[in-house]
Write an enzyme that holds these catalytic residues in place. Structure first.
Site, short mmCIF file in Angstrom:
data_model
loop_
_atom_site.label_atom_id
_atom_site.label_comp_id
_atom_site.label_asym_id
_atom_site.label_seq_id
_atom_site.Cartn_x
_atom_site.Cartn_y
_atom_site.Cartn_z
N SER C 26 72.15 -7.39 -36.55
CA SER C 26 70.96 -7.81 -35.72
C SER C 26 69.81 -8.67 -36.52
CB SER C 26 70.15 -6.69 -35.57
OG SER C 26 69.02 -6.66 -34.74
N GLY C 51 66.41 -7.67 -32.53
CA GLY C 51 65.81 -6.58 -32.05
C GLY C 51 64.86 -6.95 -30.88
N GLY C 77 58.82 -10.47 -37.71
CA GLY C 77 57.97 -9.64 -36.76
C GLY C 77 58.63 -9.68 -35.21
N CYS C 135 61.02 1.37 -37.62
CA CYS C 135 59.73 0.80 -36.98
C CYS C 135 58.59 2.14 -37.31
CB CYS C 135 59.81 0.51 -35.52
SG CYS C 135 61.27 0.11 -34.92
N LYS C 170 70.46 2.90 -36.26
CA LYS C 170 70.42 2.05 -37.59
C LYS C 170 69.66 2.82 -38.67
CE LYS C 170 70.05 -2.55 -39.35
NZ LYS C 170 69.96 -4.10 -38.75
N GLY C 249 74.04 -6.82 -47.73
CA GLY C 249 74.59 -7.84 -48.91
C GLY C 249 75.97 -8.04 -48.90
C1 LIG Z 1 65.97 -12.45 -40.68
C2 LIG Z 1 66.36 -11.20 -40.41
C3 LIG Z 1 66.01 -10.64 -39.13
C4 LIG Z 1 66.25 -9.32 -39.10
N1 LIG Z 1 66.12 -8.86 -37.72
C5 LIG Z 1 66.45 -7.44 -37.47
C6 LIG Z 1 66.25 -6.69 -36.23
O1 LIG Z 1 65.57 -7.52 -35.33
N2 LIG Z 1 66.67 -5.48 -36.12
C7 LIG Z 1 67.28 -4.90 -37.02
O2 LIG Z 1 67.45 -3.73 -36.68
N3 LIG Z 1 67.47 -5.36 -38.05
C8 LIG Z 1 67.26 -6.75 -38.63
N4 LIG Z 1 67.57 -7.50 -39.77
C9 LIG Z 1 68.06 -6.57 -40.73
C10 LIG Z 1 69.80 -6.78 -40.68
O3 LIG Z 1 70.29 -6.83 -39.31
C11 LIG Z 1 70.25 -6.20 -41.75
O4 LIG Z 1 70.09 -4.74 -41.58
C12 LIG Z 1 70.01 -6.18 -43.19
O5 LIG Z 1 69.50 -7.75 -43.18
C13 LIG Z 1 70.94 -6.27 -44.41
O6 LIG Z 1 72.18 -6.62 -44.15
P1 LIG Z 1 72.47 -8.11 -44.86
O7 LIG Z 1 72.09 -7.94 -46.35
O8 LIG Z 1 73.92 -8.15 -44.80
O9 LIG Z 1 71.57 -8.97 -44.34
C14 LIG Z 1 67.17 -8.54 -39.76
C15 LIG Z 1 67.51 -9.20 -41.27
C16 LIG Z 1 67.13 -10.71 -41.50
C17 LIG Z 1 67.54 -11.36 -42.75
#
Ligand SMILES: Cc1cc2nc3c(=O)[nH]c(=O)nc-3n(C[C@H](O)[C@H](O)[C@H](O)COP(=O)(O)O)c2cc1C
Ligand SMILES: Cc1cc2nc3c(=O)[nH]c(=O)nc-3n(C[C@H](O)[C@H](O)[C@H](O)COP(=O)(O)OP(=O)(O)OC[C@H]3O[C@@H](n4cnc5c(N)ncnc54)[C@H](O)[C@@H]3O)c2cc1C
Ligand SMILES: Cc1cc2nc3c(=O)[nH]c(=O)nc-3n(C[C@H](O)[C@H](O)[C@H](O)COP(=O)(O)OP(=O)(O)OC[C@H]3O[C@@H](n4cnc5c(N)ncnc54)[C@H](O)[C@@H]3O)c2cc1C
Ligand SMILES: Cc1cc2nc3c(=O)[nH]c(=O)nc-3n(C[C@H](O)[C@H](O)[C@H](O)COP(=O)(O)O)c2cc1C
Ligand code: FES
Ligand code: FES
Lengths: 323, 263, 323, 263
Positions: C26, C51, C77, C135, C170, C249
């Site tokens: 997401s 989201g 945001g 949240c 989540k 990651g």
């Molecule tokens: C730019 C950005 C926007 C994100 N927006 C959301 C979101 O809207 N809802 C959500 O549950 N997680 C959101 N995340 C979290 C990611 O889904 C994920 O849980 C987190 O980045 C860790 O995984 P990664 O290291 O592979 O990025 C966002 C992450 C990033 C970097």
């Protein structure tokens, strides 16, 4: 030459005055002697010893460390000679040193923290105590002291009562409300707080099909954790009146300035020392040079500059000044 | 013990060896090389300025030293991200190096016959040791094992006076099988045995030595490999368990007497 | 070709069956359309939408992102069209897609989560819901839902009652006892859990002397956080019976295998997509190739292989099997 | 819109320009260059395999294209860790590139006179734009500002038909002062104005245009610079606020009409 000296225990008549704000962090600088052949240890603001426990510990089985992206995991398991062995071996050497030596203590029982603090109190060669509350509390079924404000305060109070030495409480990043923990240990008599200790992490060896570290989990440190550390320093500095010592992933001058602007009065450097030990010296010089260039007379001029909450409190009427 | 330094080092030359590995000649501050001893190692920062990944240094054993020219040589096999990066650096590039570190292989004053047992890049410190031994007029038999002929150290890498025997797993050169199968013949002859290589090789070596040795002599010294962070005894990340307690492999080692190790 | 398919909602008659275990996370894959010109989106195991909130949000002021060592901070945001605008725009497109589309929902009130779940339940083109509990809960003074087991369970229950769609909860890495939270949401009816969301971090612009992000703090993601994510997946997978989706990651095949061996039944990839989008495809192929080479017939063969706790539970008499 | 690709690109040539900056010629998959338009950019991965720091790509505007040879050129000024790394790569090295990305500077069919206002590396997309304009027989005046003469684009970088005027802060070449002080004279003449450079330059430009413009014409298009992660409109990290709401600078931009921006 900006004035970079700082007293990390302004509430304590014994003071913890440092010539500069660069401190070598616990577990990353041995007992100071290990680096004596390579750098001028006496030039450091201070150094913190490896964590000392009530009894001798031979530490965890191997492997104990592994590298991660921009960081490392360690599960040393507090290998150390125990407080008695420690006292015989190191403080006598430190007595002849100019650099302040701070002793990091770890225990699983409140009474053990107090016992160690009492022994340290009477020992020459020791400038202060750093209390590592990122340890399991056996009385609370292994729940980490540092995750809970009341338990953190209890340890602090016990140490405070056992010594007049400057007491730094080292906070755990596992706490949900780190500012609340900081306020609690401040009220319980801490002269300063340091943060953060490592985050709990893991890595898996996909060939051997098991966690790389024999201990399974380990503490994550290094530049990878800097954003988390900086955020917590910012939150804590906004609410406490005692000095905040910032650490977590500092690798260079600009990182250090970030921590000062977030509200830290001094910094500690841990993981950086392993790959780049001589940077400890360039860090001291570099902070000084940065302040000069930016036109600051002293380090205190930048502390909290980026911390809206801290600035607001500073300019607010000093109701608590009498405390 | 010589002072440890963190220094800028230039790659002055580089050549291929042992299939995909490199011999890298490096510059050092004046006088430092003279203090380097066989078995010691240096730690190389395998990243550029501005990147913190990979974060930690990589240890490499000294392969050869040239004190007259303030140069020393490392043997680097591309394996993971640190050694691959290092292998790609060209002559003229500068590296950030910490060292020399660790203890050394010692030759006892009375020793006349030395046996060396090398596996893979474990050959490196034994090359330097054999040079020192030959310079002192001590006889050396150097046994090396590898997968195939291409991965062996060429005989030219060793002093002419060294007896060099090899074993390859595929039989493409020398004895077909493991290098430790060549050891038995030399146990009575040797005053001291030195070894560096992978742990399974050490285990076979221990077995054959125990089988053929009557007294505690000849003693066996091995250079062990542990993941390291500081290289200076500060982090306690690289320890080995010995009969005398936990010892750091970076300061108390990497060379240990085999009988002292609790494996 | 190993069998890499997986059902992420085995308790749910509606199923959430994926052809392979690679899910775009997401906030890192928009609404799937953004990457349609670059990669074959239909080949993914699934993707999760940005989201969605009850109302339209224009998000935080700029800057919203900044890079850190091996990671990045974001404070977008939750810019999104709101549930109504979302429903008009995207599910009709997804209806014609083969790849399962999962909708990530965020809210500050339990009733709002339920409201969104109800609307999604009746909408074609949606394969499942991911509930973002990282949240603030307005009813709890802004304390994060995901830090507390009871609050997390309350949201889960409300969503569960509002929809028969597969529900993934989540989890937030801010929780002290993440395994406890996972057990609570499992009991409250979650079909699966995904973890971790971002850690809270900060970076400071030392020239401008203030936090880089307009929002001050942001979420830390990328390889820097992988050790923390892996540890939490390990802890959660050791106690729950529902599928665990691991993320945090992941940048390559070996990272993914680590998460599977820690106990994840599927993985999500977030930050990796930004610098290396085509790796989504090589990841799918690479996992398959890795399994073949290691001699596994199917993905399930490696799930939890490095997780001592999980293996112990698996081989224990299945007392709870009837549940 | 042309398809976006993630591709391996070879550095085919490199030369110095504007003091410490580099012009880097790069190869591209067959046919891709033909679709590249002025104002678009590519994202370069500024790290080696095995390192994740720096993690994100760096965006660079297209400076020139050579569709016949499947090549394009970037103008890179060493600034921080990404651009320093990129500047150190030598011909023969391969880069991982994502692009082309973003919208473009458009020349209206009826436009006869174009004014371009460049600051620093903002010169890059306007070089490509001026080439397209001249090829279409449109008159171009190109104004460039820099600290000193050494940091200016050489006149030879632009088509001969372009009128090139410069301003330097230290007065070492052309007008002493800011480039925006040269703009007023051309506002009535220009059918369209294009600009790329630092934000303070945009603010001065807006001021001088507002002062001297009677109608809404000539309109001004600017290429804005935001930190980017995805480059594809997915992360919403690079938005700008416009009269029509939040817009991504990577897909809806980087080119915006100045009057649309809420600054
Ligand atoms: C730019 C950005 C926007 C994100 N927006 C959301 C979101 O809207 N809802 C959500 O549950 N997680 C959101 N995340 C979290 C990611 O889904 C994920 O849980 C987190 O980045 C860790 O995984 P990664 O290291 O592979 O990025 C966002 C992450 C990033 C970097
Ligand atoms: C005292 C000492 C001396 C050394 N001398 C030499 C030398 O002379 N020449 C030389 O080429 N190397 C030598 N090494 C090994 C070297 O330090 C590195 O470990 C090696 O180059 C691999 O590092 P990397 O960054 O490429 O791989 P990494 O990315 O660090 O490793 C990739 C993965 O492989 C594992 N791994 C690392 N090394 C090995 C190994 N040897 N066998 C199996 N798995 C491994 C790691 O744990 C990791 O999971 C020495 C090590 C020590 C401790
Ligand atoms: C659409 C677009 C087109 C671009 N085209 C070009 C181009 O043609 N040529 C070119 O050289 N660059 C161009 N850039 C800028 C480029 O993407 C990088 O930002 C620049 O090279 C610096 O990256 P770095 O990794 O070296 O510095 P970083 O390590 O990313 O930056 C160091 C620090 O400086 C800040 N910073 C970054 N850039 C600037 C800046 N310009 N001014 C002030 N502070 C800054 C960062 O926030 C960071 O704090 C463009 C950017 C965008 C968005
Ligand atoms: C190998 C190692 C050993 C450590 N040992 C201790 C210790 O004994 N006591 C303690 O309070 N912190 C210990 N720490 C934590 C560090 O002091 C520091 O809080 C942490 O590493 C974060 O800082 P850094 O990112 O600069 O390393 C240790 C860290 C490392 C890497
Ligand atoms: S590597 Fe740190 S003690 Fe050996
Ligand atoms: S960089 Fe991600 S939306 Fe523009």
């Amino acid at each position: 030459m900006a004035d970079c000296s700082v007293d990390l225990a302004p509430r304590n008549p014994r003071e913890l005055r440092l010539a500069n704000p660069v401190i070598a962090a616990s577990g990353c600088f041995g007992y100071g002697l290990e680096y004596a052949g390579l750098i001028d240890v006496q030039r450091l603001g201070a150094f913190v010893s490896k964590g000392i426990t009530p009894e001798h510990r031979s530490g965890n089985p191997m492997p104990r460390i592994t590298e991660t992206a921009g960081g490392m995991l360690n599960a040393i398991g507090l290998q150390n000679p125990g407080i008695k062995g420690f006292l015989k071996k190191y403080p006598p050497v430190w007595e002849g040193w100019r650099v302040p030596a701070i002793v990091n203590i770890s225990a699983e029982r409140v009474a053990d923290f107090a016992m160690m603090a009492r022994l340290l109190d009477e020992t020459p060669g020791i400038a202060g105590i750093e209390v590592n509350i990122s340890c399991p509390n056996v009385a609370a079924g292994g729940y980490c002291f540092g995750w809970d404000a009341a338990m953190s305060a209890e340890v602090t109070r016990a140490v405070r009562q056992a010594t007049t030495l400057p007491v730094i409480v080292k906070l755990s990043p596992g706490a949900i409300d780190i500012a609340g923990v900081a306020l609690a240990v401040e009220a319980a008599g801490a002269d300063a707080v340091s943060l953060i200790n490592t985050l709990v992490g893991m890595a898996i060896d996909i060939r051997r099909r098991r966690p790389i570290l024999a201990n399974e989990t380990g503490g994550l440190s290094g530049p990878a954790i800097k954003p988390v550390a900086l955020r917590m320093v910012y939150q804590v500095a906004a609410v406490v009146d005692i000095p905040v010592i910032g650490l977590g992933g500092i690798m260079g001058v600009e990182d250090a300035i970030e921590f000062f602007m977030a509200g830290a009065s001094a910094i500690q450097v841990g993981t950086m020392i392993f790959p780049q030990p001589t940077r400890l010296m360039t860090l001291i010089d570099g902070i000084d040079a940065w302040l000069d260039e930016a036109g600051f007379q002293d380090l205190s001029g930048i502390i909290g500059l980026a911390n809206a909450g801290m600035l607001a409190r500073r300019t607010a009427p000093a109701v608590a000044a009498a405390g | 013990m010589a002072a440890v330094r963190e220094f800028e080092s230039e790659i002055v030359a580089k050549r291929s060896v042992m299939d995909d590995a490199h011999l890298v000649d490096l510059s050092a501050p004046s006088g430092l090389v003279a203090a380097m001893r066989p078995g010691q190692f240096v730690e190389v920062l395998c990243r550029v300025d501005g990147s913190y990944d990979p974060l930690l240094r990589r240890p490499y054993s000294l392969y050869a030293t040239d004190p007259a020219n303030d140069r020393f040589t490392l043997l680097v096999r591309p394996y993971g991200r640190g050694s691959e990066w290092l292998g790609q650096q060209r002559p003229g590039a500068t590296l950030d190096i910490l060292g020399p570190l660790g203890n050394a292989f010692e030759i006892r004053p009375k020793s006349r016959h030395l046996l060396m047992v090398a596996g893979g890049v474990g050959a490196a410190p034994l090359v330097m040791l054999s040079q020192r031994a030959v310079a002192r007029g001590v006889a050396v038999t150097y046994l090396m094992g590898a997968m195939d002929a291409g991965s062996l150290l060429p005989a030219s890498a060793l002093p002419a006076a060294v007896e060099y025997l090899v074993a390859t797993e595929d039989g493409s050169q020398g004895h077909r099988g493991y290098v430790t199968e060549l050891v038995a013949d030399y146990i009575q002859w040797a005053d001291q045995i030195y070894s560096c290589g992978p742990e399974p090789m050490f285990r076979s070596l221990r077995q054959v030595v125990r089988q053929h040795r009557v007294t505690r002599e000849p003693r066996v010294w091995v250079s062990v490999e542990r993941t390291m962070a500081c290289g200076l005894g500060a982090c306690l990340g690289c320890v080995v368990e010995t009969r005398r307690g936990m010892r750091t492999s970076c300061v108390d080692g990497p060379v240990f007497e085999m009988d002292d190790l609790l494996w």
